[in-house]
Write an enzyme that holds these catalytic residues in place. Structure first.
Site, PDB file in Angstrom:
ATOM      1  CG  HIS A   1      -1.995   0.986   1.228  1.00  0.00           C
ATOM      2  ND1 HIS A   1      -3.217   0.756   1.819  1.00  0.00           N
ATOM      3  CD2 HIS A   1      -2.074   2.238   0.712  1.00  0.00           C
ATOM      4  CE1 HIS A   1      -3.987   1.813   1.672  1.00  0.00           C
ATOM      5  NE2 HIS A   1      -3.308   2.734   1.002  1.00  0.00           N
TER       6      HIS A   1
ATOM      7  CG  HIS B   1      -1.091   6.610  -1.763  1.00  0.00           C
ATOM      8  ND1 HIS B   1      -2.239   6.503  -2.504  1.00  0.00           N
ATOM      9  CD2 HIS B   1      -1.379   6.086  -0.542  1.00  0.00           C
ATOM     10  CE1 HIS B   1      -3.198   5.961  -1.767  1.00  0.00           C
ATOM     11  NE2 HIS B   1      -2.694   5.680  -0.572  1.00  0.00           N
TER      12      HIS B   1
ATOM     13  CG  ASN C   1      -5.080   7.543  -4.678  1.00  0.00           C
ATOM     14  OD1 ASN C   1      -4.033   6.913  -4.832  1.00  0.00           O
ATOM     15  ND2 ASN C   1      -5.374   8.165  -3.554  1.00  0.00           N
TER      16      ASN C   1
ATOM     17  CG  HIS D   1     -10.597   3.674   1.754  1.00  0.00           C
ATOM     18  ND1 HIS D   1      -9.452   4.415   1.949  1.00  0.00           N
ATOM     19  CD2 HIS D   1     -11.584   4.341   2.398  1.00  0.00           C
ATOM     20  CE1 HIS D   1      -9.739   5.478   2.671  1.00  0.00           C
ATOM     21  NE2 HIS D   1     -11.038   5.458   2.957  1.00  0.00           N
TER      22      HIS D   1
ATOM     23  CG  HIS E   1      -6.159   2.149   5.484  1.00  0.00           C
ATOM     24  ND1 HIS E   1      -7.518   1.964   5.469  1.00  0.00           N
ATOM     25  CD2 HIS E   1      -5.882   2.905   4.396  1.00  0.00           C
ATOM     26  CE1 HIS E   1      -8.044   2.582   4.434  1.00  0.00           C
ATOM     27  NE2 HIS E   1      -7.078   3.154   3.763  1.00  0.00           N
TER      28      HIS E   1
ATOM     29  CG  ASN F   1      -9.352   8.204   4.954  1.00  0.00           C
ATOM     30  OD1 ASN F   1      -9.712   7.186   5.533  1.00  0.00           O
ATOM     31  ND2 ASN F   1     -10.026   8.719   3.943  1.00  0.00           N
TER      32      ASN F   1
ATOM     33  CG  ASP G   1      -2.352   4.769   3.616  1.00  0.00           C
ATOM     34  OD1 ASP G   1      -2.274   5.071   2.402  1.00  0.00           O
ATOM     35  OD2 ASP G   1      -3.281   5.155   4.341  1.00  0.00           O
TER      36      ASP G   1
ATOM     37  CG  HIS H   1      -0.415  15.070   1.233  1.00  0.00           C
ATOM     38  ND1 HIS H   1      -1.277  15.029   0.167  1.00  0.00           N
ATOM     39  CD2 HIS H   1      -0.850  14.128   2.116  1.00  0.00           C
ATOM     40  CE1 HIS H   1      -2.207  14.101   0.394  1.00  0.00           C
ATOM     41  NE2 HIS H   1      -1.961  13.540   1.556  1.00  0.00           N
TER      42      HIS H   1
END
Length: 428
Positions: free
Chosen positions: A56, A58, A90, A177, A230, A276, A303, A307
């Site tokens: 997991h 990103h 995503n 999710h 998660h 989240n 996860d 950012h």
């Protein structure tokens, strides 16, 4: 370097042994192996694990390269001891077609710091209305086996059922999710005492638990595989434990931050703690640790959610949700699970390499440290203690909740098919 001798490492935390790498494979494991013309890595007191696998991650590319790229994300992965990561869908555009997943896959191959296995979206545009090209993504060069709308819940029961039926044909898995959207409208943090005192919108545990309960029953009905992303509450643990007792093919992950941090930290209003699913209570944290120890929760997954500075350096309500995690994951697991006696290093190898590789069908990863196996390896110094300094991260983003916190353990070397991607704590 064609040959490397790792001398005196504790393989999976056991007795000290030598491990000889020749080319892309492990040529031998034993004591007093001759070095010959091999480059020697002195590893006394260090732990040798199979390369870590993150189910997991990103990576943000394509579309949000200001947060992370495949290059910077995989450099962060190598720094954290990972030899394979699964990249969530995503992105912009969403990874819901064969073309996009192949792009991400080939970028991983090109950069070479770790293997990148794209995760395909379950629904077109993550909109939850129409199944994406699941078969085409599986048949593509990327060979997608895991599908998820992570960041959004597949809340339509019919769509979820159809996805489970579809992936069953080729042994795939839907990673859910678990967030009931109506129950979390306007939610800013865990619903409980702290949210009430702070006046922030609460995110109830039942919003997660109700989706998990529904989906394990759907998986049982269809006879397919479902994976819970998660997992964060004590109640979710009990549902997964019950489902496994019935023989339902469900697996679950927990993040490092949900093993350590609680909603009490939100009292600071520091958006670095906004994530989240949200940080939960001390009771939830303890239940998650016990469930990871007893195997109810199968794996640790980061996860990793990078950012840019401006998306976190703002008021709480406007801040993005997520934390970076690739470079601190193993240290947090050592702190919460190994140093507390809940897991030994062989257990860490299972939860962070063997099991995630098995769930994601990551060929060549999560393999035993023995002769003839691919040389995907991670060397850890468990005695190290140091404060987390995000300025030294390989990730493009710095949104870590651990800045300044002392954590144990440090990855010193990472080998991807015999090639050092991290050597003496420095990226190759």
């Amino acid at each position: 370097m064609s040959k490397i001798l790792i001398r005196g490492a504790r393989v999976l935390g056991g007795e000290a042994q030598d491990v000889l790498i020749d080319g892309e494979t492990i040529a031998g494991v034993g004591t007093n192996l001759p070095a010959g013309d091999a480059t020697v890595v002195e590893a006394e007191g260090r732990i040798l694990l199979p390369g870590l696998v993150d189910l997991h991650t990103h990576l943000r590319e394509p579309g949000r390269e200001d947060s992370e790229t495949v290059l910077t994300g995989t450099r962060a992965a190598a720094s954290g001891g990972f030899t394979a990561v699964f990249a969530m869908a995503n992105t912009f555009p969403v990874a819901d077609t064969a073309g996009v997943v192949e792009q991400v896959y080939r970028l991983g191959q090109e950069h070479g710091y770790c293997d990148v296995q794209p995760i395909g979206a379950v629904t077109v545009g993550l909109e939850g209305r129409k199944l994406a090209e699941l078969g085409a993504m599986h048949e593509s060069a990327a060979g997608v086996t895991v599908f998820s709308d992570d960041g959004k819940c597949v809340d339509d029961a019919v769509i979820m059922r159809r996805a489970l039926e579809y992936v069953k044909a080729f042994g795939g898995v839907v990673a859910q999710h678990a967030q009931e959207p109506r129950l979390t409208e306007g939610a800013q943090m865990n619903e409980g005492v702290v949210s009430a005192e702070l006046g922030l919108g609460g995110w109830p545990a039942v919003a997660e638990e109700s989706i998990i309960a529904r989906d394990v029953l759907l998986a049982e009905h269809v006879g397919s595989r479902v994976h819970i992303c998660h997992l964060s509450t004590a109640g979710s643990v009990e549902i997964v434990r019950w489902a496994k007792s019935r023989g339902i093919d469900v697996t679950a992950e927990v993040t490092p931050h949900h093993l350590l941090l609680t909603d009490e930290l939100v009292r600071s209003y520091n958006p670095v703690y906004k994530v989240n699913p949200p940080l939960r209570t001390e009771r939830d944290v303890m239940a998650l640790r016990e469930a990871l120890a007893d195997g109810t929760i199968d794996i640790v997954a980061t996860d990793h959610a990078p950012h840019p500075h401006e998306d976190k350096d703002c008021e709480w309500a406007a801040a993005a949700m997520g934390m970076v995690g690739l470079e601190t994951a193993l240290s947090v697991v050592q702190h919460t699970m190994v140093d507390t006696g809940l897991l030994d290093w062989a257990g860490v190898a299972d939860r962070m390499s063997f099991a995630p590789a098995r769930i994601g069908r990551a060929t060549g990863h999560g393999r035993p440290v023995s002769a003839g196996e691919p040389a995907n390896l991670t060397l850890v110094d468990p005695a190290y203690r140091g404060a987390v300094d995000p300025a030294g991260f390989a990730s493009r983003s710095r949104n870590t909740p651990y800045e300044g916190r002392e954590l144990p353990g440090r990855v010193t070397h990472t080998f991807l098919r015999g090639r050092a991607t991290l050597m003496d704590g420095k990226l190759a």
